[in-house]
Write a protein that holds these residues in place. Structure first.
Motif, PDB file in Angstrom:
ATOM      1  N   PRO A 172       0.815  -1.229   0.000  1.00 13.20           N
ATOM      2  CA  PRO A 172       0.000   0.000   0.000  1.00 13.20           C
ATOM      3  C   PRO A 172       0.846   1.276   0.000  1.00 13.20           C
ATOM      4  CG  PRO A 172      -0.689  -1.491   1.759  1.00 13.20           C
ATOM      5  CD  PRO A 172       0.523  -2.093   1.127  1.00 13.20           C
ATOM      6  N   GLY A 173       2.020   1.239   0.616  1.00 14.50           N
ATOM      7  CA  GLY A 173       2.872   2.429   0.697  1.00 14.50           C
ATOM      8  C   GLY A 173       3.854   2.570  -0.453  1.00 14.50           C
ATOM      9  N   TYR A 174       3.687   1.787  -1.511  1.00 12.42           N
ATOM     10  CA  TYR A 174       4.609   1.862  -2.653  1.00 12.42           C
ATOM     11  C   TYR A 174       4.575   3.260  -3.266  1.00 12.42           C
ATOM     12  CZ  TYR A 174       6.951   1.038  -7.048  1.00 12.42           C
ATOM     13  OH  TYR A 174       7.833   1.117  -8.095  1.00 12.42           O
ATOM     14  N   ARG A 175       5.766   3.753  -3.634  1.00 10.82           N
ATOM     15  CA  ARG A 175       5.847   5.058  -4.286  1.00 10.82           C
ATOM     16  C   ARG A 175       7.116   5.126  -5.129  1.00 10.82           C
ATOM     17  NH1 ARG A 175       6.444   9.193  -0.256  1.00 10.82           N
ATOM     18  NH2 ARG A 175       8.510   9.676  -0.997  1.00 10.82           N
ATOM     19  N   LEU A 176       6.959   5.552  -6.376  1.00 11.09           N
ATOM     20  CA  LEU A 176       8.079   5.757  -7.297  1.00 11.09           C
ATOM     21  C   LEU A 176       8.209   7.250  -7.539  1.00 11.09           C
ATOM     22  CD1 LEU A 176      10.207   4.894  -9.452  1.00 11.09           C
ATOM     23  CD2 LEU A 176       8.300   4.571 -11.034  1.00 11.09           C
ATOM     24  N   ASP A 177       9.377   7.812  -7.207  1.00 14.77           N
ATOM     25  CA  ASP A 177       9.643   9.235  -7.409  1.00 14.77           C
ATOM     26  C   ASP A 177      10.647   9.393  -8.545  1.00 14.77           C
ATOM     27  OD1 ASP A 177       8.087   9.766  -5.141  1.00 14.77           O
ATOM     28  OD2 ASP A 177       9.823   9.759  -3.817  1.00 14.77           O
ATOM     29  N   ILE A 178      10.302  10.239  -9.513  1.00 19.01           N
ATOM     30  CA  ILE A 178      11.169  10.530 -10.651  1.00 19.01           C
ATOM     31  C   ILE A 178      11.435  12.034 -10.625  1.00 19.01           C
ATOM     32  CG2 ILE A 178      11.462  10.349 -13.151  1.00 19.01           C
ATOM     33  CD1 ILE A 178       9.016   8.292 -12.960  1.00 19.01           C
ATOM     34  N   VAL A 179      12.713  12.416 -10.536  1.00 19.55           N
ATOM     35  CA  VAL A 179      13.070  13.823 -10.391  1.00 19.55           C
ATOM     36  C   VAL A 179      14.085  14.210 -11.464  1.00 19.55           C
ATOM     37  CG1 VAL A 179      14.095  15.539  -8.841  1.00 19.55           C
ATOM     38  CG2 VAL A 179      12.706  13.694  -7.896  1.00 19.55           C
ATOM     39  N   ALA A 180      13.882  15.389 -12.056  1.00 17.79           N
ATOM     40  CA  ALA A 180      14.841  15.951 -13.010  1.00 17.79           C
ATOM     41  C   ALA A 180      14.508  17.416 -13.244  1.00 17.79           C
ATOM     42  CB  ALA A 180      14.798  15.192 -14.341  1.00 17.79           C
ATOM     43  N   ARG A 181      15.553  18.197 -13.447  1.00 12.75           N
ATOM     44  CA  ARG A 181      15.390  19.613 -13.813  1.00 12.75           C
ATOM     45  C   ARG A 181      14.499  20.386 -12.849  1.00 12.75           C
ATOM     46  NH1 ARG A 181      15.012  19.481 -20.390  1.00 12.75           N
ATOM     47  NH2 ARG A 181      17.123  18.711 -20.695  1.00 12.75           N
ATOM     48  N   GLY A 182      14.578  20.063 -11.568  1.00 10.03           N
ATOM     49  CA  GLY A 182      13.810  20.771 -10.561  1.00 10.03           C
ATOM     50  C   GLY A 182      12.341  20.400 -10.502  1.00 10.03           C
ATOM     51  N   LYS A 183      11.925  19.395 -11.262  1.00  6.82           N
ATOM     52  CA  LYS A 183      10.537  18.939 -11.261  1.00  6.82           C
ATOM     53  C   LYS A 183      10.495  17.487 -10.830  1.00  6.82           C
ATOM     54  CE  LYS A 183       9.291  21.955 -15.087  1.00  6.82           C
ATOM     55  NZ  LYS A 183       8.866  21.993 -16.480  1.00  6.82           N
ATOM     56  N   SER A 184       9.310  17.023 -10.444  1.00  3.99           N
ATOM     57  CA  SER A 184       9.197  15.622 -10.041  1.00  3.99           C
ATOM     58  C   SER A 184       7.850  15.041 -10.465  1.00  3.99           C
ATOM     59  CB  SER A 184       9.382  15.467  -8.535  1.00  3.99           C
ATOM     60  OG  SER A 184       8.343  16.073  -7.846  1.00  3.99           O
ATOM     61  N   ILE A 185       7.864  13.733 -10.617  1.00  4.50           N
ATOM     62  CA  ILE A 185       6.649  12.959 -10.866  1.00  4.50           C
ATOM     63  C   ILE A 185       6.612  11.890  -9.792  1.00  4.50           C
ATOM     64  CG2 ILE A 185       5.514  11.328 -12.415  1.00  4.50           C
ATOM     65  CD1 ILE A 185       6.710  12.876 -14.755  1.00  4.50           C
ATOM     66  N   VAL A 186       5.466  11.756  -9.140  1.00  4.87           N
ATOM     67  CA  VAL A 186       5.303  10.759  -8.086  1.00  4.87           C
ATOM     68  C   VAL A 186       4.209   9.793  -8.501  1.00  4.87           C
ATOM     69  CG1 VAL A 186       4.713  10.358  -5.672  1.00  4.87           C
ATOM     70  CG2 VAL A 186       6.071  12.362  -6.292  1.00  4.87           C
ATOM     71  N   LEU A 187       4.549   8.514  -8.508  1.00  4.83           N
ATOM     72  CA  LEU A 187       3.552   7.482  -8.776  1.00  4.83           C
ATOM     73  C   LEU A 187       3.304   6.723  -7.479  1.00  4.83           C
ATOM     74  CD1 LEU A 187       4.843   5.977 -12.159  1.00  4.83           C
ATOM     75  CD2 LEU A 187       3.139   7.764 -11.822  1.00  4.83           C
ATOM     76  N   ASP A 188       2.113   6.891  -6.903  1.00  3.27           N
ATOM     77  CA  ASP A 188       1.737   6.086  -5.744  1.00  3.27           C
ATOM     78  C   ASP A 188       1.289   4.726  -6.263  1.00  3.27           C
ATOM     79  OD1 ASP A 188      -0.775   6.542  -6.835  1.00  3.27           O
ATOM     80  OD2 ASP A 188      -1.520   7.664  -5.129  1.00  3.27           O
ATOM     81  N   LYS A 189       0.823   3.861  -5.402  1.00  4.25           N
ATOM     82  CA  LYS A 189       0.439   2.509  -5.806  1.00  4.25           C
ATOM     83  C   LYS A 189      -0.581   2.529  -6.950  1.00  4.25           C
ATOM     84  CE  LYS A 189      -1.744  -1.769  -4.298  1.00  4.25           C
ATOM     85  NZ  LYS A 189      -2.209  -2.587  -3.186  1.00  4.25           N
ATOM     86  N   ALA A 190      -1.633   3.310  -6.830  1.00  5.92           N
ATOM     87  CA  ALA A 190      -2.688   3.336  -7.844  1.00  5.92           C
ATOM     88  C   ALA A 190      -2.157   3.830  -9.189  1.00  5.92           C
ATOM     89  CB  ALA A 190      -3.851   4.207  -7.385  1.00  5.92           C
ATOM     90  N   ARG A 191      -1.382   4.899  -9.176  1.00  7.10           N
ATOM     91  CA  ARG A 191      -0.834   5.437 -10.433  1.00  7.10           C
ATOM     92  C   ARG A 191       0.201   4.492 -11.031  1.00  7.10           C
ATOM     93  NH1 ARG A 191       1.094  11.297 -10.221  1.00  7.10           N
ATOM     94  NH2 ARG A 191       1.098  10.946 -12.462  1.00  7.10           N
ATOM     95  N   PHE A 192       0.962   3.818 -10.176  1.00  8.62           N
ATOM     96  CA  PHE A 192       1.954   2.858 -10.664  1.00  8.62           C
ATOM     97  C   PHE A 192       1.252   1.667 -11.327  1.00  8.62           C
ATOM     98  CE2 PHE A 192       4.849  -0.786 -10.018  1.00  8.62           C
ATOM     99  CZ  PHE A 192       5.931  -0.323 -10.755  1.00  8.62           C
TER     100      PHE A 192
END
Length: 128
Positions: A80-100
């Motif tokens: 349930p606590g899974y999270r993928l963080d993608i960071v570059a150029r001062g911006k980020s994208i976060v994928l929680d379990k549902a988005r992943f």
């Protein structure tokens, strides 16, 4: 009587250990034209924790999920606590379990044997 009890216990133990396992693996491939930094929370239930802030050059890939389970459902197997963080150029994208899981639904799948499923997450929409 003792022999029967021991025999019954041995069948019970053998039956439990013979239950099939599934392995779910996902590899993230950097489709961006620039390097990104990857962090994953609750990445695996059988490997060392993911070292946060791993740099990934364009075209490189890295494992972002590794779960071994008795379930054949990816939805039940991702923590349930899974999270993928993608960071570059001062911006980020976060994928929680549902988005992943939604991302996996659109990713190519490779099946190895009866119990190993491997996704290749490669989407330019994941470029921050």
């Amino acid at each position: 009587m003792l022999k029967r009890s021991l025999l019954l216990c041995s069948f019970f133990i053998a039956g439990c250990s013979a239950q099939p396992k599934s392995a779910f693996v996902a590899n993230f491939e950097n489709m961006c034209a620039y390097p990104v930094e990857i962090s994953v929370h609750e990445y695996s239930n059988g490997k060392e924790p993911f070292s946060p802030g791993q740099k990934l050059d364009s075209g490189e890939s890295i494992e972002v999920l590794s779960q071994i389970t008795f379930s054949d459902s990816i939805e039940q197997s991702v923590p349930p606590g899974y999270r993928l963080d993608i960071v570059a150029r001062g911006k980020s994208i976060v994928l929680d379990k549902a988005r992943f899981l939604a991302q996996l639904a659109h990713s190519p799948i490779e099946r190895k044997g009866r119990g190993i499923t491997i996704w290749r997450v490669r989407d330019m929409a994941l470029c921050p």
